[in-house]
Design an enzyme around this catalytic site. Structure first.
Site, PDB file in Angstrom:
ATOM      1  N   TYR A  15     -32.845  14.098 -42.505  1.00  0.00           N
ATOM      2  CA  TYR A  15     -33.725  15.084 -41.852  1.00  0.00           C
ATOM      3  C   TYR A  15     -35.149  14.556 -41.850  1.00  0.00           C
ATOM      4  O   TYR A  15     -35.653  14.120 -42.882  1.00  0.00           O
ATOM      5  CB  TYR A  15     -33.675  16.428 -42.575  1.00  0.00           C
ATOM      6  CG  TYR A  15     -32.922  17.447 -41.741  1.00  0.00           C
ATOM      7  CD1 TYR A  15     -33.370  17.766 -40.462  1.00  0.00           C
ATOM      8  CD2 TYR A  15     -31.773  18.056 -42.209  1.00  0.00           C
ATOM      9  CE1 TYR A  15     -32.674  18.665 -39.671  1.00  0.00           C
ATOM     10  CE2 TYR A  15     -31.068  18.962 -41.423  1.00  0.00           C
ATOM     11  CZ  TYR A  15     -31.531  19.255 -40.150  1.00  0.00           C
ATOM     12  OH  TYR A  15     -30.846  20.135 -39.363  1.00  0.00           O
TER      13      TYR A  15
ATOM     14  N   GLU B 133     -37.926  16.148 -39.746  1.00  0.00           N
ATOM     15  CA  GLU B 133     -38.772  16.965 -38.857  1.00  0.00           C
ATOM     16  C   GLU B 133     -40.235  16.603 -39.069  1.00  0.00           C
ATOM     17  O   GLU B 133     -40.690  16.455 -40.208  1.00  0.00           O
ATOM     18  CB  GLU B 133     -38.560  18.451 -39.145  1.00  0.00           C
ATOM     19  CG  GLU B 133     -37.364  18.992 -38.373  1.00  0.00           C
ATOM     20  CD  GLU B 133     -36.795  20.246 -38.986  1.00  0.00           C
ATOM     21  OE1 GLU B 133     -36.400  20.174 -40.164  1.00  0.00           O
ATOM     22  OE2 GLU B 133     -36.764  21.267 -38.292  1.00  0.00           O
TER      23      GLU B 133
ATOM     24  N   ASP C 288     -41.015  11.592 -13.601  1.00  0.00           N
ATOM     25  CA  ASP C 288     -39.745  11.562 -14.331  1.00  0.00           C
ATOM     26  C   ASP C 288     -39.031  10.304 -13.847  1.00  0.00           C
ATOM     27  O   ASP C 288     -38.438  10.285 -12.767  1.00  0.00           O
ATOM     28  CB  ASP C 288     -38.948  12.829 -13.988  1.00  0.00           C
ATOM     29  CG  ASP C 288     -37.546  12.814 -14.575  1.00  0.00           C
ATOM     30  OD1 ASP C 288     -37.118  11.765 -15.079  1.00  0.00           O
ATOM     31  OD2 ASP C 288     -36.880  13.862 -14.512  1.00  0.00           O
TER      32      ASP C 288
ATOM     33  N   THR D 250     -35.180   9.138 -19.462  1.00  0.00           N
ATOM     34  CA  THR D 250     -34.038   9.032 -20.366  1.00  0.00           C
ATOM     35  C   THR D 250     -33.961   7.569 -20.770  1.00  0.00           C
ATOM     36  O   THR D 250     -34.606   6.702 -20.163  1.00  0.00           O
ATOM     37  CB  THR D 250     -32.723   9.458 -19.681  1.00  0.00           C
ATOM     38  OG1 THR D 250     -32.601   8.749 -18.454  1.00  0.00           O
ATOM     39  CG2 THR D 250     -32.680  10.952 -19.433  1.00  0.00           C
TER      40      THR D 250
ATOM     41  N   LYS E 192     -30.043   5.108 -18.778  1.00  0.00           N
ATOM     42  CA  LYS E 192     -29.660   4.783 -17.397  1.00  0.00           C
ATOM     43  C   LYS E 192     -29.993   3.305 -17.148  1.00  0.00           C
ATOM     44  O   LYS E 192     -29.404   2.459 -17.805  1.00  0.00           O
ATOM     45  CB  LYS E 192     -30.354   5.739 -16.436  1.00  0.00           C
ATOM     46  CG  LYS E 192     -29.922   7.201 -16.680  1.00  0.00           C
ATOM     47  CD  LYS E 192     -30.490   8.163 -15.670  1.00  0.00           C
ATOM     48  CE  LYS E 192     -29.931   9.558 -15.844  1.00  0.00           C
ATOM     49  NZ  LYS E 192     -30.829  10.470 -16.561  1.00  0.00           N
TER      50      LYS E 192
ATOM     51  N   ARG F  44     -27.840   7.284 -25.330  1.00  0.00           N
ATOM     52  CA  ARG F  44     -28.178   8.546 -24.662  1.00  0.00           C
ATOM     53  C   ARG F  44     -29.374   9.160 -25.380  1.00  0.00           C
ATOM     54  O   ARG F  44     -29.365   9.303 -26.598  1.00  0.00           O
ATOM     55  CB  ARG F  44     -27.012   9.542 -24.746  1.00  0.00           C
ATOM     56  CG  ARG F  44     -25.729   9.064 -24.158  1.00  0.00           C
ATOM     57  CD  ARG F  44     -24.810  10.211 -23.852  1.00  0.00           C
ATOM     58  NE  ARG F  44     -25.257  10.857 -22.642  1.00  0.00           N
ATOM     59  CZ  ARG F  44     -25.050  10.365 -21.420  1.00  0.00           C
ATOM     60  NH1 ARG F  44     -24.411   9.241 -21.234  1.00  0.00           N
ATOM     61  NH2 ARG F  44     -25.492  11.005 -20.366  1.00  0.00           N
TER      62      ARG F  44
END
Ligand code: DSN
Length: 423
Positions: free
Chosen positions: A63, A65, A209, A235, A238, A244
């Site tokens: 974790y 954060e 984008d 992203t 691609k 991903r």
């Protein structure tokens, strides 16, 4: 046809094989599907063994954060180094002032970017979904169209390309807070400098984008807006050929707003194993071999488009400048859905897609979208694209012929044997 060099990347699954035979066999079957068919969905790619390895590592246990040096949990000394490495590499790759590598996917990256730049109810301008935009670019069924006021521009009905004068006129009339460029099904080069000029002239934020074309932008094959746009989202899986996930780049003065919009506003604990894999992919994208790859992606898309056109298929905008093309399959008397399904049976994967000013519905539109990132990663070149165009055309001409589909599938499998990527 000259045979290309075989590339083999391994998947290491020994423990999974022992622990969970069912899941192991499903993963193996999916690998076989990927290797025995041709992936022409332009938003997909094949990652290297190094990226796969990084994904399957122990940062998944942690974790973290917050951000490097400012976490809400202890034990993040090494995780900080991993995340800082990914940030440093992404900034260098795109010549960006600031980078956030935590977005889990493209949609949350866009949501965070919007909330960094706008308040609910504010207006932004983007391309219509049915002409190449994205759901998160203001569609009414998406958060972007529900929480913000979206005004859409269109492509020119004759050229099926962006009309920058019309976009400027609309922007001056509507005065959006954000002018969004970058698309999901637009086959042409984007004049980002013109978009920036238009945004500046009305005091709007410039946002791009570049999820689809990121690999082309960082390789210098396509204009890279990251050094001068206010915010750029992408992203990572691609054309960029990573795991991903997604990332946001922005001007230094927006760094705080973007970081706060990702966490704590939108997301919780970042997926640090994915961030590690992003860092690996960013390093791969800095290599000269990646530049050659990106150039070949575009050459392959052009070869595929030209051959399909020569065989009597109407190509939207009469060609392509990037990694994708749209084929109006009604020119062969079938629909996008029929074409997608028939090609799938033959082992050629693509997606049905609307074409500009489509008279059909998005569920069964007039077009299919084809792209070359994954086939190019396997080592395919223009010769293979010509063969693929011929095979695609055979299916489009006889989508209901079992004999045609069987024969095309055999030829696809023969071709695939020469381009095994995962052993
Ligand atoms: N699903 C992606 C694509 O296929 O273009 C966009 O989110």
């Amino acid at each position: 046809m000259k045979k290309a060099k075989k590339q083999k990347h391994k998947m290491h699954l020994e423990a999974l094989k022992k622990a969970d035979k069912l899941l192991y066999s499903l993963i193996l079957r999916e690998k076989e599907r990927q290797m025995q068919g041709i992936e022409l969905i332009p938003s997909e790619n094949l990652v290297s063994e190094a990226v796969l390895e990084a994904l399957a590592t122990v940062p998944t246990n942690k974790y973290s954060e917050g951000y490097p040096g400012r976490r809400y949990y202890g034990g993040n000394e090494i995780i900080d180094k991993i995340e800082l490495l990914a940030i440093k590499r992404l900034k260098k790759l795109f010549k960006a002032e600031h980078a956030n590598v935590q977005p889990l996917s493209g949609s949350p990256a866009n949501m965070a970017a919007f909330f960094a730049l706008m308040k609910p109810g504010d207006k932004f301008m983007a391309l219509r979904l049915d002409m190449g935009g994205h759901l998160t670019h203001g569609h009414k069924v998406n958060f972007s169209g529900v929480l913000f006021k979206a005004v859409h521009y269109a492509v020119d009905p004759k050229t099926e390309m962006l009309d920058y004068d019309a976009i400027e006129k609309l922007a001056k009339k509507e005065k959006p807070a954000v002018l969004l460029s970058g698309y999901t099904a637009y086959p042409r080069a984007i004049d980002f400098r013109r978009f920036k000029e238009i945004a500046d002239s009305i005091g709007a934020y410039s946002m791009a984008d570049i999820a689809h074309i990121a690999g082309l932008c960082c390789a210098g094959v396509h204009e890279n807006p990251a050094p001068y746009f206010d915010v750029v989202t992408t992203t990572t899986h691609k054309t960029l050929r990573g795991p991903r996930g997604a990332a946001i780049m922005c001007k230094a003065e927006l760094a705080n707003a973007v970081d706060k919009a990702v966490f704590p506003f939108l997301q919780g604990g970042p997926h640090e194993n994915v961030i590690a894999a992003k860092a690996v992919a960013f390093k791969e994208a800095m290599q000269p071999s990646f530049k050659r790859y990106a150039k070949q992606v575009v050459k392959n898309a052009k070869a595929l488009a030209e051959e399909l056109a020569a065989l009597g298929n109407r190509i939207v905008s009469a060609g392509t400048d990037n990694h994708l093309l749209l084929v109006d399959v009604t020119s062969k008397g079938i629909t996008g859905l029929e074409a997608e399904k028939a090609l799938e049976k033959a082992g050629i994967y693509c997606n049905k897609n609307t074409i500009p000013y489509d008279k059909r519905s998005p569920w069964d539109p007039s077009g299919i979208r084809l792209g070359t990132p994954a086939a190019t990663t396997r080592g395919m070149k223009e010769g293979e694209m010509q063969l693929l165009a011929y095979l695609i055309n055979r299916v489009l001409e006889k989508p209901h012929s079992t004999a045609t589909i069987k024969s095309v599938k055999q030829q696809v499998q023969e071709l695939c044997k020469e381009f095994i990527f995962y052993a």
